[in-house]
Design an enzyme around this catalytic site. Structure first.
Site, PDB file in Angstrom:
ATOM      1  N   GLY A 239       0.985  -1.175  -0.153  1.00 51.81           N
ATOM      2  CA  GLY A 239       0.031  -0.040   0.078  1.00 51.81           C
ATOM      3  C   GLY A 239       0.820   1.368  -0.002  1.00 51.81           C
ATOM      4  CD  GLU A 289       0.564  -9.297   1.978  1.00 52.22           C
ATOM      5  OE1 GLU A 289      -0.275  -8.425   1.386  1.00 52.22           O
ATOM      6  OE2 GLU A 289       0.533  -9.757   2.708  1.00 52.22           O
ATOM      7  N   GLY A 291       3.900  -3.713  -4.009  1.00 45.99           N
ATOM      8  CA  GLY A 291       3.750  -3.758  -5.289  1.00 45.99           C
ATOM      9  C   GLY A 291       4.270  -2.581  -6.080  1.00 45.99           C
ATOM     10  NE  ARG A 292      -0.052   2.136  -5.983  1.00 53.58           N
ATOM     11  CZ  ARG A 292      -1.145   2.427  -6.819  1.00 53.58           C
ATOM     12  NH1 ARG A 292      -1.139   2.609  -7.758  1.00 53.58           N
ATOM     13  NH2 ARG A 292      -2.374   1.596  -6.012  1.00 53.58           N
ATOM     14  NE  ARG A 328      -2.922   3.079 -11.346  1.00 50.52           N
ATOM     15  CZ  ARG A 328      -2.974   4.265 -10.968  1.00 50.52           C
ATOM     16  NH1 ARG A 328      -2.635   5.289 -11.442  1.00 50.52           N
ATOM     17  NH2 ARG A 328      -3.449   4.454  -9.760  1.00 50.52           N
ATOM     18  CB  CYS A 359     -15.599   2.788 -29.633  1.00 47.41           C
ATOM     19  SG  CYS A 359     -14.832   2.548 -31.214  1.00 47.41           S
ATOM     20  CD  GLU A 360     -16.118   1.962 -23.419  1.00 46.38           C
ATOM     21  OE1 GLU A 360     -16.524   2.672 -22.085  1.00 46.38           O
ATOM     22  OE2 GLU A 360     -16.169   0.740 -23.290  1.00 46.38           O
TER      23      GLU A 360
HETATM   24  N1  LLP Z   1      -1.327  -6.960  -0.893  1.00 51.99           N
HETATM   25  C1  LLP Z   1      -2.519  -7.358  -0.796  1.00 51.99           C
HETATM   26  C2  LLP Z   1      -3.550  -8.263   0.045  1.00 51.99           C
HETATM   27  C3  LLP Z   1      -3.279  -6.371  -2.057  1.00 51.99           C
HETATM   28  O1  LLP Z   1      -4.489  -6.557  -2.006  1.00 51.99           O
HETATM   29  C4  LLP Z   1      -2.716  -5.322  -2.522  1.00 51.99           C
HETATM   30  C5  LLP Z   1      -3.033  -4.676  -3.709  1.00 51.99           C
HETATM   31  C6  LLP Z   1      -1.281  -5.437  -2.303  1.00 51.99           C
HETATM   32  C7  LLP Z   1      -0.474  -6.293  -1.225  1.00 51.99           C
HETATM   33  C8  LLP Z   1      -0.283  -4.537  -3.007  1.00 51.99           C
HETATM   34  O2  LLP Z   1      -0.449  -3.145  -2.731  1.00 51.99           O
HETATM   35  P1  LLP Z   1       0.569  -1.991  -3.305  1.00 51.99           P
HETATM   36  O3  LLP Z   1       1.592  -1.876  -2.687  1.00 51.99           O
HETATM   37  O4  LLP Z   1       0.799  -2.274  -4.843  1.00 51.99           O
HETATM   38  O5  LLP Z   1      -0.288  -0.716  -3.263  1.00 51.99           O
HETATM   39  N2  LLP Z   1      -5.005  -1.520  -9.394  1.00 51.99           N
HETATM   40  C9  LLP Z   1      -5.033  -0.637  -8.510  1.00 51.99           C
HETATM   41  C10 LLP Z   1      -4.452  -1.058  -7.503  1.00 51.99           C
HETATM   42  C11 LLP Z   1      -4.946  -2.297  -6.859  1.00 51.99           C
HETATM   43  C12 LLP Z   1      -4.354  -2.760  -5.567  1.00 51.99           C
HETATM   44  C13 LLP Z   1      -5.067  -4.271  -5.224  1.00 51.99           C
HETATM   45  N3  LLP Z   1      -4.285  -4.941  -3.954  1.00 51.99           N
HETATM   46  C14 LLP Z   1      -4.243   0.805  -9.081  1.00 51.99           C
HETATM   47  O6  LLP Z   1      -3.965   0.744 -10.212  1.00 51.99           O
HETATM   48  O7  LLP Z   1      -4.200   1.708  -8.405  1.00 51.99           O
END
Ligand code: LLP
Length: 429
Positions: A239, A289, A291-292, A328, A359-360
């Site tokens: 997050g 965890e 990601g981003r 996004r 087409c949106e």
């Molecule tokens: N752990 C769990 C249980 C999650 O559901 C997520 C993201 C993460 C870790 C990783 O979160 P991060 O560090 O990446 O914020 N598609 C959306 C974001 C969806 C996130 C879903 N879960 C966007 O483009 O903003």
């Protein structure tokens, strides 16, 4: 840090010109900086140095095999949400014993696959799922390692589609129900090993406060679970937000350098400084965890302008990438900086809409945004597209998926081929 900057008037990814990549591989084209991914991983690892921890990269953010392989070589574990992601991790050389499996709807086939591969923990989201996991593990003669995801009912103050830690979200188990659930599981579910506790309150958090609130709320619970059930880990989720606006910061003067208040970065150092003292003496292994944070600013989507259309109300720059390539902006009102590959020589800005060919009406990358001029034939980079970019791309409007390139220093490797028209119909009978 990110690996994108102008050099002699051209936008580079590390030591490679994006213009030359666009000419060689065509557009739309995703380009990732390996150095940036590594740098982010190492910075997070250092920020958590005071505590026994493991970074389980959230595969959903960017699951290209080469990205996974790069992170595996740096020592990352992986947080997965499907059998498909586990398959990718294994193909990329990741170790299932360092994988956690999240998600509210794991299927029987996915549970069996993950049990057979010997993952570290199932992060379970309901009592029903925990009971089913116990049953399937019993059939296979296995013990399933598990953690329950606690929903701490904390407001992450992010977009409503990516907020997960409130009671009204579908995720996790109510905070108050956790102690009894662990007690029942210990008494009634012989094929479950209660290994940890998990939480994740949302994505793209730009303030430390919700993290602190959630951690402080859950600390007494996690300590009690350790004492009663001998759990060994606590995953505090992902997050960590990134800067989407002004993503060419690093002191480069220019039209992009004004930064919105709401988009101030939550630095990784601050994250470590605030959280480590609170969690370091719990005697638990801390899992993260992200990601981003790892990949978001490490990638761009390069697209070429096809037409300029001057309407009575607006000027549209029509580019060859669409919402199917990067969803996004359409889905979360996400902001991505739009940067010409050739550095603008004039500081003049014109308000335009940059739109795709789909087409949106929702198929736009920005609306009424002051941008430097670029013309049909010129290419631009949609910045900060490394996370939730390619992975959310689709074949909508029967458009082949873009190619992906990984840059390391002066080397650019094609890590996924552009789809062909034949690829579009493969599998159809
Ligand atoms: N752990 C769990 C249980 C999650 O559901 C997520 C993201 C993460 C870790 C990783 O979160 P991060 O560090 O990446 O914020 N598609 C959306 C974001 C969806 C996130 C879903 N879960 C966007 O483009 O903003």
């Amino acid at each position: 840090m990110h690996g994108f900057s102008y050099r002699n008037g051209e936008l580079f990814c590390e030591d490679v010109s994006l213009k030359s990549l666009a000419e060689e591989h065509g557009t739309p084209l995703y380009v990732y900086s390996a150095g940036t991914i590594t740098d982010h991983f190492i910075r997070l690892d250092k920020a958590l140095a005071g505590v026994d921890h493991e970074i389980a990269y959230a595969v959903k953010a960017n699951s290209n095999l080469s990205v996974l392989r790069l992170l595996a070589t740096k020592g990352a574990g992986f947080d997965i949400v499907s059998g498909g992601e586990l398959f990718r991790v294994i193909k990329a050389g990741g170790d299932p014993a360092h994988c956690t499996f999240a998600g509210v709807g794991k299927t029987r086939a996915e549970i069996i696959y993950a049990l057979e591969q010997g993952i570290y923990s199932f992060n379970v989201e309901s009592e029903e799922e925990l009971r089913y996991l116990n049953e399937v593990a019993g059939e296979l003669g296995k013990i399933a390692p598990a953690a329950v995801r606690v929903n701490p009912n904390v407001d992450a103050k992010t977009h409503k589609y990516i907020s997960t830690g409130k009671s009204e979200n579908k995720f996790g188990v109510d905070f108050t129900a956790i102690p009894d659930l662990y007690a029942r599981a210990a008494a009634e579910l012989p094929n479950i090993r209660l290994r940890g506790l998990q939480m994740h309150i949302g994505s793209q958090l730009t303030s430390i406060d919700p993290f602190i609130e959630a951690v402080e709320k859950v600390i007494p619970m996690v300590s009690a679970l350790k004492a009663k059930h001998g759990i060994e880990f606590w995953s505090i989720g992902g997050g960590i937000g990134i800067v989407y606006q002004d993503s060419l910061q690093s002191g480069t003067p220019g039209w992009w350098s004004s930064k919105a208040e709401s988009e101030r970065p939550l630095t990784i150092e601050k994250y470590g400084q605030e959280l480590v003292p609170r969690i370091k003496d719990l005697g638990l292994k801390i899992l993260l965890e992200p990601g981003r944070y790892i990949v978001g600013n490490a990638g761009v989507l390069v697209t070429r302008c096809l037409y300029e259309k001057k309407g009575s109300a607006k000027t549209f720059k029509i580019v060859d990438a669409g919402m199917n390539d990067l969803i996004r902006p359409a889905l979360y009102e996400g902001h991505h900086e739009i940067v010409p590959l050739i550095e603008p020589t004039s500081s003049e800005l014109t308000k335009v809409d940059v739109v795709g060919p789909i087409c949106e009406s929702g198929d736009f990358f920005c609306q009424d945004r002051p941008l430097p001029d670029f013309q049909p034939g010129d290419a631009v980079a949609l910045m900060s597209a490394g996370a939730y970019g390619f992975v959310m791309a689709s074949n909508y409007n029967s458009r082949p998926l873009p190619a992906e390139i990984l840059v390391e220093g002066g080397d650019a490797t094609l890590v996924r081929k552009r789809q062909t028209l034949e690829d579009l119909i493969e599998g159809e009978l």
